[in-house]
Write a protein that holds these residues in place. Structure first.
Motif, PDB file in Angstrom:
ATOM      1  N   ARG A  84      76.705  36.379  23.857  1.00 47.85           N
ATOM      2  CA  ARG A  84      76.683  35.439  24.982  1.00 47.85           C
ATOM      3  C   ARG A  84      75.276  34.927  25.241  1.00 47.85           C
ATOM      4  O   ARG A  84      75.071  33.739  25.493  1.00 47.85           O
ATOM      5  CB  ARG A  84      77.230  36.127  26.232  1.00 47.85           C
ATOM      6  CG  ARG A  84      77.271  35.234  27.468  1.00 47.85           C
ATOM      7  CD  ARG A  84      77.673  36.034  28.693  1.00 47.85           C
ATOM      8  NE  ARG A  84      77.695  35.192  29.900  1.00 47.85           N
ATOM      9  CZ  ARG A  84      77.803  35.673  31.134  1.00 47.85           C
ATOM     10  NH1 ARG A  84      77.919  36.985  31.320  1.00 47.85           N
ATOM     11  NH2 ARG A  84      77.799  34.855  32.171  1.00 47.85           N
ATOM     12  N   SER A  88      73.910  31.095  24.380  1.00 47.66           N
ATOM     13  CA  SER A  88      73.338  30.322  25.484  1.00 47.66           C
ATOM     14  C   SER A  88      71.967  29.752  25.138  1.00 47.66           C
ATOM     15  O   SER A  88      71.387  29.012  25.936  1.00 47.66           O
ATOM     16  CB  SER A  88      73.231  31.202  26.737  1.00 47.66           C
ATOM     17  OG  SER A  88      74.508  31.672  27.143  1.00 47.66           O
ATOM     18  N   LEU A 262      73.301  31.689  31.960  1.00 47.79           N
ATOM     19  CA  LEU A 262      74.061  31.927  30.735  1.00 47.79           C
ATOM     20  C   LEU A 262      75.359  31.126  30.729  1.00 47.79           C
ATOM     21  O   LEU A 262      75.820  30.641  31.767  1.00 47.79           O
ATOM     22  CB  LEU A 262      74.396  33.410  30.593  1.00 47.79           C
ATOM     23  CG  LEU A 262      73.241  34.387  30.464  1.00 47.79           C
ATOM     24  CD1 LEU A 262      73.761  35.819  30.426  1.00 47.79           C
ATOM     25  CD2 LEU A 262      72.414  34.094  29.223  1.00 47.79           C
ATOM     26  N   LEU A 263      75.960  31.037  29.536  1.00 47.29           N
ATOM     27  CA  LEU A 263      77.295  30.456  29.426  1.00 47.29           C
ATOM     28  C   LEU A 263      78.290  31.312  30.204  1.00 47.29           C
ATOM     29  O   LEU A 263      78.073  32.516  30.394  1.00 47.29           O
ATOM     30  CB  LEU A 263      77.727  30.402  27.958  1.00 47.29           C
ATOM     31  CG  LEU A 263      76.968  29.441  27.034  1.00 47.29           C
ATOM     32  CD1 LEU A 263      77.435  29.635  25.590  1.00 47.29           C
ATOM     33  CD2 LEU A 263      77.183  28.001  27.464  1.00 47.29           C
TER      34      LEU A 263
END
Length: 392
Positions: A84, A88, A262-263
């Motif tokens: 993750r 990102s 972050l995503l």
């Protein structure tokens, strides 16, 4: 690439001692036999979806040197959170303690190493909330109890995760309070998403007040990692930050925010292929796993070792190693026999004359130890392996 510092409230062992000897030698300027050395620093955690030997491996890098990898079990547990971060657009970073020591056995030398990451559990790597845009995030450190948090229990229970524990980003604001005797003292309020949830003790407030004022003068809001724990009946809130005396001048100059956005959470993330073999991984088809012999000469350089690495990592015949001189061998054998006889006599005498028997045991053991000392190969007693990057 921007770094994303992961939560560090835990420890994870990594694998360093099979295919990373050459890279570890680059980290330490020199390694001495039986003298363990320690290196501490920040590392990058790099997911390797294309790793041909361990699918979904997570490599550990010091700059451009791969010094280890997570175990298959830990790689599986941390795969999605670290992917993750990478998806990102950031480098996932953590703190590593790397230890290494050169071992020597009968003329054969090898590196014994271990690595320990400061890393929270997979579910606690990221905070439940985002850091304020203008936050200057304090480096993580020891826990400090938040006082009066029970006065805000209704709000805190709303943010407490179902697991009963979570990481949060808290803001610290300094206020001055006038006491009944007329004195003015600093008092640091603790906030979560701009809502007051407690305060720090007067002693800690006095220490942190200059730090908070410095950030405020540079249009920054001082923030810190925190941990919330509890259940339906009780809860606690702590702040994790280094002591003000341990904050580096670099932090005061940069006032960094280590937590970019972050995503959103997802079941999987698309990350690029990243497998680059270490020296050991490049030769793993023809080299045994451990222990690989270095067999350098006295005061040999890492560059010389690396030039012969593929040869020295192969199985060595014991006849390749120098044996002790013949005279020393005979002396050690005779001393060993004598020591054994005295030990036996001491064991017998201890039942009749205890003091004389104990003396015999001590004398026999001493002679036997000397026999072992003279019989071993001493050609590597003071050997050291050092590195000159310019020669590599």
């Amino acid at each position: 690439m921007t770094e994303y510092t992961l939560g560090d409230r835990g420890t994870v062992h990594i694998i360093t001692d099979d295919y990373y000897d050459a890279e570890i030698l680059h980290i330490f300027e020199e390694l001495l036999i039986d003298r363990e050395q320690v290196w501490n620093g920040d590392v990058r955690l790099v997911p390797e979806p294309d790793n041909p030997y361990q699918p979904y491996a997570i490599a550990v890098y010091v700059d451009d040197l791969k010094v280890g990898r997570m175990s298959p079990e830990d790689s599986e547990a941390y795969w999605n959170p670290i992917c993750r971060v990478v998806a990102s657009g950031y480098d996932a970073t953590a703190r590593l303690q790397l230890t290494a020591v050169l071992r020597g056995v009968t003329g054969d030398t090898y590196i014994e190493s271990a690595g320990l990451l400061s890393l929270s559990a997979p579910g606690s790597l990221f905070p439940l909330n985002q850091a304020p845009t203008q936050a200057a995030l304090l480096p993580q450190g020891a826990s400090m109890k938040v006082l009066d948090e029970k006065d805000y229990s209704e709000y805190l229970h709303e943010i407490l995760p179902p697991s009963g524990e979570g990481r949060v980003i808290l803001s610290l604001e300094n206020n001055q309070i006038k006491l009944a005797d007329g004195r003015t003292v600093d008092s640091v309020d603790v906030l979560h998403d701009r809502k007051v949830v407690g305060r720090l003790s007067t002693q800690i407030s006095e220490q942190l007040a200059p730090v908070i004022r410095h950030a405020y003068e540079h249009n920054k809001l001082t923030s810190a990692w925190g941990t919330i724990r509890g259940n339906a009946f009780e809860l606690s809130l702590t702040v994790q930050a280094v002591r003000p005396s341990e904050i580096t001048q670099e932090w005061f100059n940069e006032l960094p925010n280590f937590l970019p956005e972050l995503l959103p959470e997802a079941d999987e993330y698309d990350v690029p292929d990243a497998f680059v073999p270490s020296e050991g991984e490049a030769h793993r088809e023809s080299a045994p796993k451990k222990k690989r012999s270095l067999i350098p000469g006295r005061s040999a350089s890492v560059a010389d070792t690396a030039n012969h690495e593929s040869a020295t990592w192969k199985d060595q015949d014991e006849s390749d190693y120098p044996a002790p001189p013949l005279g020393l061998q005979r002396i050690s054998v005779l001393m060993g026999i004598l020591g054994g006889l005295i030990l036996t006599a001491g064991l017998v005498m201890i039942f009749f004359k205890p003091m004389l028997g104990i003396l015999g045991l001590v004398l026999g053991a001493s002679i036997a130890f000397l026999a072992l000392f003279y019989g071993r190969d001493n050609s590597y007693d003071e050997e050291e392996v050092s590195e000159d990057p310019l020669e590599h």
